[in-house]
Design an enzyme around this catalytic site. Structure first.
Site: not given
Ligand SMILES: Cc1cc2nc3c(=O)[nH]c(=O)nc-3n(C[C@H](O)[C@H](O)[C@H](O)COP(=O)(O)OP(=O)(O)OC[C@H]3O[C@@H](n4cnc5c(N)ncnc54)[C@H](O)[C@@H]3O)c2cc1C
Length: 387
Positions: A131, A251, A372
């Site tokens: 994905q 999902e 969040e």
């Molecule tokens: C084990 C694992 C597998 C994954 N597999 C995939 C995959 O196969 N394909 C894929 O595309 N992605 C994958 N992901 C990515 C996952 O979808 C993202 O980690 C997730 O969407 C969060 O995005 P980010 O890591 O960029 O964090 P960020 O969006 O940068 O967030 C960082 C922190 O800020 C908080 N935050 C962000 N925006 C807000 C808001 N508006 N209000 C309040 N708090 C906020 C979040 O809750 C978080 O605590 C995977 C992640 C993990 C951990």
């Protein structure tokens, strides 16, 4: 919600159990109770053979329409399959992204040509999918994706440039669905396309990310002039956001209940260790174990009540928020049950499983929508609070 099983359902449960007993053995024995990719002892080539073996036994595509080669089983039987599969020690499913996320989206938004081309490989456990949504700078805020896609006027192919990150299982997959910006200058949810892109090509570099568990379940995926055929967009170019959101909605459903069946077996393993090392006699740990069992029953009831069509969208947010916190707490409880042994590797496979559970469960409240973000969605959609 009918919690009484019919005779047909009881017979179906028996048949799943019998098949698992007769087949999860021999060469597949090492996969018994194995977690997913990145877990101790999980060998991807063997896991793929297991997927093919499941398919030959008729255990893939259980809910798919017959027209697409599925068995069109009612939800109750799909749930029974997932429960028995976990109870019998079935390993995590490497075909999950293809079978439960991409396939229903292909059925809803793909042309008959795309369906005929891709569904059989997923059903047979021969084609694996990753994905490609998240990017550096576009995770929770997915509409910020910057990966670009354009048509090469000479060949008619899509050419893709950008970077995806946290891409689970890409190193073991054949294809990836990529959310990309196909209209130059477009912003946010507009001008996006969802493309089906072969992973094994010169324009794609996959770099595994070493995780806290010591293994690599996810990757960085670099797309440098990666190519795919001009016809391989899922939905029309420009409509990518709607299709990508439909896929995320897949999902929930019967697979959520399968995941809970795995949680149940983790809880049972934890109780086994607590009985072995005497932690069951600690009054506070006993209470937490009982609390965990109650929490899991509540989750199951919620999932049974809200799985399938017609469930309000907030049901998925509630479910995600509650199960991820439940499992993270289970990981912490596992460490407390292990006590001083939590910090050492004395070679006990059950201890290793619990240590791995703790490390892995740290990510539960992030992927598939962070805590969040779920709270924001509930505030806005269920409680009508302002954005
Ligand atoms: C084990 C694992 C597998 C994954 N597999 C995939 C995959 O196969 N394909 C894929 O595309 N992605 C994958 N992901 C990515 C996952 O979808 C993202 O980690 C997730 O969407 C969060 O995005 P980010 O890591 O960029 O964090 P960020 O969006 O940068 O967030 C960082 C922190 O800020 C908080 N935050 C962000 N925006 C807000 C808001 N508006 N209000 C309040 N708090 C906020 C979040 O809750 C978080 O605590 C995977 C992640 C993990 C951990």
């Amino acid at each position: 919600m009918n919690l009484q099983e019919t005779e047909v359902e009881k017979a179906f449960r028996t048949s799943v159990r019998a098949w698992m007993a007769a087949n999860l053995c021999g060469e597949f024995e090492p996969l018994r109770n194995a977690g997913g990719l990145g877990s101790p002892g999980y060998e991807p080539a063997l896991a793929k053979r297991w997927e093919q073996h499941l398919a030959q036994g008729g255990w893939t595509g259980l809910g798919w329409p017959r027209a697409h080669g599925g068995r069109e089983l009612p939800l109750a039987q799909q749930v029974i399959f997932h429960e028995e599969y976990a109870r019998c020690g079935g390993p995590r499913r490497l075909g999950h992204i293809g079978e439960t996320l991409l396939a229903p989206t292909l059925m809803a938004h793909g042309s008959s040509e795309l369906q005929a081309r891709f569904l059989p490989g997923i059903l047979a456990g021969e084609t694996y999918w990753a994905q490609g949504y998240s990017e550096p700078g576009a995770g929770s805020d997915l509409a910020a994706v910057r990966t670009r896609a354009r048509i090469d006027p000479e060949t008619g192919e899509w050419v893709i440039d950008g970077q995806k990150v946290w891409t689970s299982w890409a190193q073991e997959s054949d294809w990836i669905f990529v959310l990309a910006r196909s209209e130059a200058g477009s912003v946010r949810h507009k001008g996006l396309v969802l493309l089906l892109v072969p992973l094994r090509q010169a324009g794609v570099t996959i770099r595994p990310i070493r995780q806290i568990t010591g293994d690599s379940e996810f990757n960085e995926v670099f797309l440098d002039g990666a190519r795919t055929e001009g016809t391989l967009s899922l939905g029309a170019p420009g409509q990518g956001w709607a299709v990508a959101m439909y896929l995320l909605g897949c999902e929930r459903g019967a697979s959520t209940l399968g995941q809970q069946a795995h949680f149940k077996s983790e809880l049972e393993q934890l109780i086994t260790v607590a009985q072995r090392n005497g932690a069951v006699h600690d009054p506070l740990l006993r209470q937490r174990l009982a609390h965990a069992a109650l929490g899991l029953e509540t989750l199951r009831s919620h999932a049974l009540r809200t799985s399938g069509d017609g469930a309000p969208p907030r049901a998925a947010s509630i479910s995600k928020y509650v199960w991820s916190n439940w499992r993270r707490a289970l990981g912490e409880l596992a460490m407390d049950v292990l006590g001083r042994e939590a910090d050492i590797d004395a070679g006990d496979p059950l201890h290793r499983t619990l240590q791995h559970l703790w490390l892995e469960s740290r990510s539960d409240t992030l992927y598939a929508g962070s805590n969040e973000i779920q709270l924001n969605m509930m505030a806005e959609r269920a409680l009508q609070m302002p954005r």
